[in-house]
Write a protein that holds these residues in place. Structure first.
Motif, PDB file in Angstrom:
ATOM      1  N   ALA A  82       1.784  46.572 -36.525  1.00 28.59           N
ATOM      2  CA  ALA A  82       2.093  48.169 -36.123  1.00 28.59           C
ATOM      3  C   ALA A  82       2.834  47.513 -34.655  1.00 28.59           C
ATOM      4  O   ALA A  82       2.185  46.798 -33.679  1.00 28.59           O
ATOM      5  CB  ALA A  82       1.314  48.985 -35.833  1.00 28.59           C
ATOM      6  N   SER A 113      11.030  43.424 -38.730  1.00 27.39           N
ATOM      7  CA  SER A 113      10.344  44.354 -39.632  1.00 27.39           C
ATOM      8  C   SER A 113       9.878  43.623 -40.936  1.00 27.39           C
ATOM      9  O   SER A 113      10.245  42.584 -41.363  1.00 27.39           O
ATOM     10  CB  SER A 113      11.092  45.654 -39.901  1.00 27.39           C
ATOM     11  OG  SER A 113      12.270  45.144 -40.772  1.00 27.39           O
ATOM     12  N   LEU A 119      12.174  49.932 -47.886  1.00 28.19           N
ATOM     13  CA  LEU A 119      11.267  50.559 -46.656  1.00 28.19           C
ATOM     14  C   LEU A 119      12.589  50.618 -45.368  1.00 28.19           C
ATOM     15  O   LEU A 119      12.807  49.538 -44.918  1.00 28.19           O
ATOM     16  CB  LEU A 119      10.098  49.853 -46.613  1.00 28.19           C
ATOM     17  CG  LEU A 119       9.457  50.343 -45.181  1.00 28.19           C
ATOM     18  CD1 LEU A 119       9.064  51.833 -45.622  1.00 28.19           C
ATOM     19  CD2 LEU A 119       8.314  49.526 -44.969  1.00 28.19           C
ATOM     20  N   TYR A 120      12.689  51.700 -45.147  1.00 25.14           N
ATOM     21  CA  TYR A 120      13.815  52.020 -44.187  1.00 25.14           C
ATOM     22  C   TYR A 120      13.001  52.851 -43.004  1.00 25.14           C
ATOM     23  O   TYR A 120      12.788  53.985 -43.409  1.00 25.14           O
ATOM     24  CB  TYR A 120      15.043  52.771 -44.384  1.00 25.14           C
ATOM     25  CG  TYR A 120      15.898  51.810 -45.477  1.00 25.14           C
ATOM     26  CD1 TYR A 120      16.821  50.996 -45.115  1.00 25.14           C
ATOM     27  CD2 TYR A 120      15.793  52.183 -46.899  1.00 25.14           C
ATOM     28  CE1 TYR A 120      17.341  50.173 -45.969  1.00 25.14           C
ATOM     29  CE2 TYR A 120      16.585  51.304 -47.522  1.00 25.14           C
ATOM     30  CZ  TYR A 120      17.310  50.383 -47.175  1.00 25.14           C
ATOM     31  OH  TYR A 120      18.331  49.588 -48.191  1.00 25.14           O
ATOM     32  N   GLN A 121      12.581  52.105 -41.908  1.00 27.47           N
ATOM     33  CA  GLN A 121      11.775  52.811 -41.144  1.00 27.47           C
ATOM     34  C   GLN A 121      12.430  53.756 -40.218  1.00 27.47           C
ATOM     35  O   GLN A 121      13.343  53.155 -39.167  1.00 27.47           O
ATOM     36  CB  GLN A 121      10.800  51.829 -40.304  1.00 27.47           C
ATOM     37  CG  GLN A 121      10.260  50.950 -41.405  1.00 27.47           C
ATOM     38  CD  GLN A 121       9.132  50.080 -40.492  1.00 27.47           C
ATOM     39  OE1 GLN A 121       8.350  50.434 -39.914  1.00 27.47           O
ATOM     40  NE2 GLN A 121       9.689  48.641 -40.793  1.00 27.47           N
ATOM     41  N   TRP A 124      12.892  56.542 -34.617  1.00 28.88           N
ATOM     42  CA  TRP A 124      13.164  56.248 -33.489  1.00 28.88           C
ATOM     43  C   TRP A 124      13.563  57.353 -32.606  1.00 28.88           C
ATOM     44  O   TRP A 124      14.602  58.029 -33.118  1.00 28.88           O
ATOM     45  CB  TRP A 124      14.239  55.116 -33.503  1.00 28.88           C
ATOM     46  CG  TRP A 124      13.605  53.994 -33.982  1.00 28.88           C
ATOM     47  CD1 TRP A 124      13.955  53.250 -35.263  1.00 28.88           C
ATOM     48  CD2 TRP A 124      12.770  53.015 -33.354  1.00 28.88           C
ATOM     49  NE1 TRP A 124      13.074  52.045 -35.536  1.00 28.88           N
ATOM     50  CE2 TRP A 124      12.743  51.830 -34.235  1.00 28.88           C
ATOM     51  CE3 TRP A 124      12.372  52.977 -31.882  1.00 28.88           C
ATOM     52  CZ2 TRP A 124      11.941  50.708 -33.626  1.00 28.88           C
ATOM     53  CZ3 TRP A 124      11.768  51.732 -31.754  1.00 28.88           C
ATOM     54  CH2 TRP A 124      11.260  50.690 -32.603  1.00 28.88           C
ATOM     55  N   TYR A 144      17.378  53.998 -37.319  1.00 26.29           N
ATOM     56  CA  TYR A 144      16.258  53.459 -38.238  1.00 26.29           C
ATOM     57  C   TYR A 144      16.102  51.997 -38.289  1.00 26.29           C
ATOM     58  O   TYR A 144      17.289  51.500 -37.820  1.00 26.29           O
ATOM     59  CB  TYR A 144      16.577  53.996 -39.669  1.00 26.29           C
ATOM     60  CG  TYR A 144      17.922  53.531 -40.484  1.00 26.29           C
ATOM     61  CD1 TYR A 144      17.693  52.309 -41.318  1.00 26.29           C
ATOM     62  CD2 TYR A 144      19.204  53.889 -39.943  1.00 26.29           C
ATOM     63  CE1 TYR A 144      18.824  51.775 -42.084  1.00 26.29           C
ATOM     64  CE2 TYR A 144      20.125  53.228 -40.639  1.00 26.29           C
ATOM     65  CZ  TYR A 144      20.032  52.204 -41.582  1.00 26.29           C
ATOM     66  OH  TYR A 144      21.169  51.547 -42.315  1.00 26.29           O
ATOM     67  N   THR A 145      15.226  51.136 -38.931  1.00 18.45           N
ATOM     68  CA  THR A 145      15.032  49.866 -38.745  1.00 18.45           C
ATOM     69  C   THR A 145      14.984  49.576 -40.354  1.00 18.45           C
ATOM     70  O   THR A 145      14.285  49.938 -41.039  1.00 18.45           O
ATOM     71  CB  THR A 145      13.889  49.347 -38.293  1.00 18.45           C
ATOM     72  OG1 THR A 145      14.030  50.045 -36.699  1.00 18.45           O
ATOM     73  CG2 THR A 145      13.510  47.916 -38.259  1.00 18.45           C
ATOM     74  N   GLN A 147      14.539  46.873 -43.919  1.00 21.29           N
ATOM     75  CA  GLN A 147      13.644  45.983 -43.996  1.00 21.29           C
ATOM     76  C   GLN A 147      14.037  44.563 -43.581  1.00 21.29           C
ATOM     77  O   GLN A 147      15.278  44.307 -43.642  1.00 21.29           O
ATOM     78  CB  GLN A 147      13.130  45.772 -45.498  1.00 21.29           C
ATOM     79  CG  GLN A 147      14.194  45.463 -46.552  1.00 21.29           C
ATOM     80  CD  GLN A 147      14.916  46.554 -47.016  1.00 21.29           C
ATOM     81  OE1 GLN A 147      14.904  47.580 -46.436  1.00 21.29           O
ATOM     82  NE2 GLN A 147      15.908  46.486 -47.823  1.00 21.29           N
ATOM     83  N   TRP A 182       7.684  53.476 -33.230  1.00 20.13           N
ATOM     84  CA  TRP A 182       6.884  52.541 -33.679  1.00 20.13           C
ATOM     85  C   TRP A 182       7.724  51.917 -35.206  1.00 20.13           C
ATOM     86  O   TRP A 182       8.327  52.643 -35.847  1.00 20.13           O
ATOM     87  CB  TRP A 182       5.529  53.217 -34.380  1.00 20.13           C
ATOM     88  CG  TRP A 182       4.678  53.798 -33.280  1.00 20.13           C
ATOM     89  CD1 TRP A 182       4.320  54.791 -32.732  1.00 20.13           C
ATOM     90  CD2 TRP A 182       3.655  52.803 -32.716  1.00 20.13           C
ATOM     91  NE1 TRP A 182       3.607  54.577 -31.711  1.00 20.13           N
ATOM     92  CE2 TRP A 182       3.002  53.633 -31.911  1.00 20.13           C
ATOM     93  CE3 TRP A 182       3.153  51.386 -33.106  1.00 20.13           C
ATOM     94  CZ2 TRP A 182       1.710  52.921 -31.134  1.00 20.13           C
ATOM     95  CZ3 TRP A 182       2.010  50.902 -32.363  1.00 20.13           C
ATOM     96  CH2 TRP A 182       1.537  51.539 -31.621  1.00 20.13           C
ATOM     97  N   TYR A 183       7.196  50.771 -35.439  1.00 21.24           N
ATOM     98  CA  TYR A 183       7.661  50.157 -36.832  1.00 21.24           C
ATOM     99  C   TYR A 183       6.666  49.059 -37.158  1.00 21.24           C
ATOM    100  O   TYR A 183       6.105  48.812 -36.299  1.00 21.24           O
ATOM    101  CB  TYR A 183       9.249  49.595 -36.636  1.00 21.24           C
ATOM    102  CG  TYR A 183       9.242  48.257 -35.827  1.00 21.24           C
ATOM    103  CD1 TYR A 183       9.589  47.211 -36.284  1.00 21.24           C
ATOM    104  CD2 TYR A 183       9.123  48.231 -34.372  1.00 21.24           C
ATOM    105  CE1 TYR A 183       9.901  46.116 -35.595  1.00 21.24           C
ATOM    106  CE2 TYR A 183       9.707  47.335 -33.679  1.00 21.24           C
ATOM    107  CZ  TYR A 183       9.837  45.992 -34.324  1.00 21.24           C
ATOM    108  OH  TYR A 183       9.973  44.931 -33.598  1.00 21.24           O
ATOM    109  N   GLU A 184       6.820  48.885 -38.587  1.00 20.17           N
ATOM    110  CA  GLU A 184       5.983  47.907 -39.057  1.00 20.17           C
ATOM    111  C   GLU A 184       6.634  46.577 -38.926  1.00 20.17           C
ATOM    112  O   GLU A 184       7.879  46.331 -39.599  1.00 20.17           O
ATOM    113  CB  GLU A 184       5.378  48.199 -40.510  1.00 20.17           C
ATOM    114  CG  GLU A 184       4.340  47.569 -41.239  1.00 20.17           C
ATOM    115  CD  GLU A 184       4.179  47.764 -42.687  1.00 20.17           C
ATOM    116  OE1 GLU A 184       3.105  46.976 -43.002  1.00 20.17           O
ATOM    117  OE2 GLU A 184       4.773  48.822 -43.095  1.00 20.17           O
TER     118      GLU A 184
END
Length: 186
Positions: A82, A113, A119-121, A124, A144-145, A147, A182-184
């Protein structure tokens, strides 16, 4: 120097462990195991094996080029996979640097990422955005971030009866932006 040698089969502490001075250091690939809790089915790992905090220089990009920035500062905290990243950017030529105002603006991140299909994180937060010329019917920014990328893709927020998001067409040449989230990571 070490005050005691630990046997190869380890040491068990019933009352905890206190370190009066110095650091607790793990060999690469090792960390703090939470396997005894086994809380979630399908958990890939219960090993906390990384912690890092630092600074980085966020970039402003399109799919083609990187823009010049007058100010670009960022900080991050990484705990395992994370990562919390935040930053402040003053950009001085975001659309003119490649001649196409309709391209999606992207903000660089410190780590790539996780590469998980579809998986679109999101999540933000854009706490401050000045001098963006939104498309008619749009009023704010989010991001968004995707993959396997180290960036935030900026999107316009809007709505005329329903909530909408759109990439590109921000038409901003000089702008200021503060972000965090946060992002993975991989």
């Amino acid at each position: 120097k070490m005050a005691a040698k630990i046997p190869t089969n380890g040491v068990n502490f019933a009352s905890g462990l206190a370190i009066s001075d110095g650091d607790l250091t793990f060999a690469s690939g090792h960390g703090i195991s939470f396997a005894a809790t086994s809380d979630a089915g399908g958990a890939a790992s219960e090993l906390l094996d990384d912690y890092e905090e630092g600074s980085y220089t966020p970039s402003v990009q399109t799919s083609v080029n990187t823009a010049g920035t007058a100010t670009a500062v960022g900080n991050y905290i990484r705990v395992g996979r994370a990562c919390y990243a935040s930053g402040y950017i003053i950009c001085n030529n975001a659309t003119s640097f490649d001649g196409t105002a309709s391209r999606t603006l992207r903000i660089g991140l410190p780590f790539t990422s996780v590469n998980t299909t579809n998986l679109y994180q999101g999540g933000w937060g854009i706490g401050y955005a000045v001098q963006f010329n939104h498309t008619s019917g749009y009023y704010g920014l989010t991001g968004y971030t995707p993959q396997n990328e180290a960036l935030i893709r900026l999107m316009q927020q809007g709505g005329s009866g329903s909530y909408r998001l759109a990439e590109g067409n921000l038409n901003a040449d000089d702008f200021s932006l503060m972000f965090g989230g946060w992002y993975e990571i991989a």
